[in-house]
Design an enzyme around this catalytic site. Structure first.
Site, PDB file in Angstrom:
ATOM      1  N   THR A 183       4.064   1.764  -2.057  1.00 43.13           N
ATOM      2  CA  THR A 183       4.057   0.319  -1.816  1.00 43.13           C
ATOM      3  C   THR A 183       4.338  -0.516  -3.068  1.00 43.13           C
ATOM      4  O   THR A 183       4.752  -1.664  -2.961  1.00 43.13           O
ATOM      5  CB  THR A 183       2.700  -0.124  -1.235  1.00 43.13           C
ATOM      6  OG1 THR A 183       1.677   0.271  -2.149  1.00 43.13           O
ATOM      7  CG2 THR A 183       2.459   0.488   0.124  1.00 43.13           C
TER       8      THR A 183
ATOM      9  N   THR B 256       1.835   6.608  -1.751  1.00 44.75           N
ATOM     10  CA  THR B 256       0.470   6.874  -1.285  1.00 44.75           C
ATOM     11  C   THR B 256       0.449   7.419   0.130  1.00 44.75           C
ATOM     12  O   THR B 256      -0.434   8.182   0.498  1.00 44.75           O
ATOM     13  CB  THR B 256      -0.345   5.565  -1.390  1.00 44.75           C
ATOM     14  OG1 THR B 256      -0.395   5.207  -2.766  1.00 44.75           O
ATOM     15  CG2 THR B 256      -1.747   5.712  -0.854  1.00 44.75           C
TER      16      THR B 256
END
Ligand SMILES: NC(=O)C[C@H](N)C(=O)O
Length: 343
Positions: A113, A33
């Site tokens: 993540t 991201t």
């Protein structure tokens, strides 16, 4: 999982003059991201992770040049669910090579993540260095209002270039916090303060982007070093999730499709159903499968019960126990050594 091509090393140099008074830091970008792009600046879901190159991540934070001579290397550009052992082995060897150069002070890895804790733990166990290795991600795509990536990246590079960060193993940085890769885990699917090490705590935090530590340099108990130089693949280890009336055949199907090791995300302190336990014992006898018992509670300690080829994952969560078992099997650990490694 699909096998993804590893991109050629993409070295980005900038016109900014080299400043010999600043640390030299290499950023190894893998996607996620932090390199994500969405159709609108309010979208924080449904975007493409791993859309922007490392040069764009660096260009977005010109402050990096005030604190370091930074160089970008594009290792991959994927959602972290697509990270493979091949990418991890490549990453380890590239970071080791960079840090073995006396002119390089530290390394930063940008990463999605979702599986960041697995890669960070892997790097912690496979890179031999006192220099800082910092793994960083973001929860909001780079295109979002208040994207967290740029500040996280600036803090990660600052940390990688800080002499006080040496001798602490691989670290994870997000949301102004510094944690040991040995313990940090993603605890929330959406929130910015998702990375935590609840029992073990953080190592420090950032104030005005400067790292402040709570402790002198220290390494986690149980942190082993595994030499993976020259490795091209790792043994398969699968995780099974414990619950009432679980299907005991899942373990057999994992082993018969190639798993050399199993991690049981057990109930409570590693509990498993009795039908499931019988099946695991059969697999141990038939195939010599090595089994680490961890806990689905994601906290606490699991000890061995002394059964053949079964070990307690101690305070490693299942996803970290999987990486540890994979490396130990690669290194050819005997059952006796596995008992010492796990417990
Ligand atoms: N926040 C993130 O980076 C999530 C993303 N799906 C990834 O792990 O690549």
């Amino acid at each position: 999982a699909p096998t993804l091509p590893i991109l050629p090393h993409h070295l980005i140099a900038r016109d900014t003059p080299f400043n010999s008074s600043l640390p030299n830091i290499t950023i190894f970008a893998t996607g996620g991201t932090i390199a994500g792009s969405a159709a609108s600046n309010t979208a924080t879901t449904g975007y493409t992770a791993g859309a922007l190159g490392v040069d764009i991540l660096i260009e977005a934070v010109p402050e990096l040049w005030n604190i370091s001579n930074v160089k970008g290397v594009q290792v991959a550009n994927v959602d972290s669910g697509a990270i493979t052992p091949e990418i991890l082995l490549n990453l380890t060897s590239m970071i080791q090579e960079a840090l073995d150069d006396p002119y390089c002070q530290g390394a930063v890895v940008t990463h999605g993540t979702d599986t960041l804790e697995e890669s960070a733990f892997f790097l912690d166990l496979t890179i031999k260095t006192d220099k800082p290795v910092v793994v960083v991600g973001a929860m909001r795509p780079a295109t979002a209002i208040s994207a967290d990536g740029p500040m996280n990246l600036l803090e990660a590079v600052t940390l990688a270039g800080s002499p006080e960060a040496r001798g602490r193993g691989t670290m994870v940085v997000l949301n102004d916090r510094i944690g040991s890769a040995f313990y940090m885990t993603k605890t929330h699917s959406n929130a910015l303060d998702t990375f935590k090490a609840s029992e073990q705590g953080y190592l420090g935090f950032f104030l005005d982007t400067k790292p402040l530590f709570y402790y002198h340099p220290v390494l986690a108990i149980g942190r082993e070093y595994f030499n993976v130089s020259g490795a091209t693949e790792l043994p398969e280890v699968d995780i099974l999730f414990g619950h009432q009336v679980l299907n005991p055949k899942l373990a057999r199907s994992a082993v018969e499709s190639g798993a050399k090791g199993l991690v049981l995300a057990g109930m409570g302190a590693g509990g498993w159903t009795s039908a499931g336990t019988n099946e695991i014992e059969d697999l141990v006898k038939e195939y010599g499968t090595q089994v680490v018992v961890s806990s689905r509670t994601m906290g606490g300690f699991v000890q061995t019960d002394g059964s053949e080829n079964m070990y307690g994952g101690q305070d490693l969560n299942p996803q970290k126990a999987r990486i540890m078992l994979q490396l130990a099997l690669y290194a050819g650990y005997s059952s006796k050594q596995l008992v010492t490694l796990f417990g």
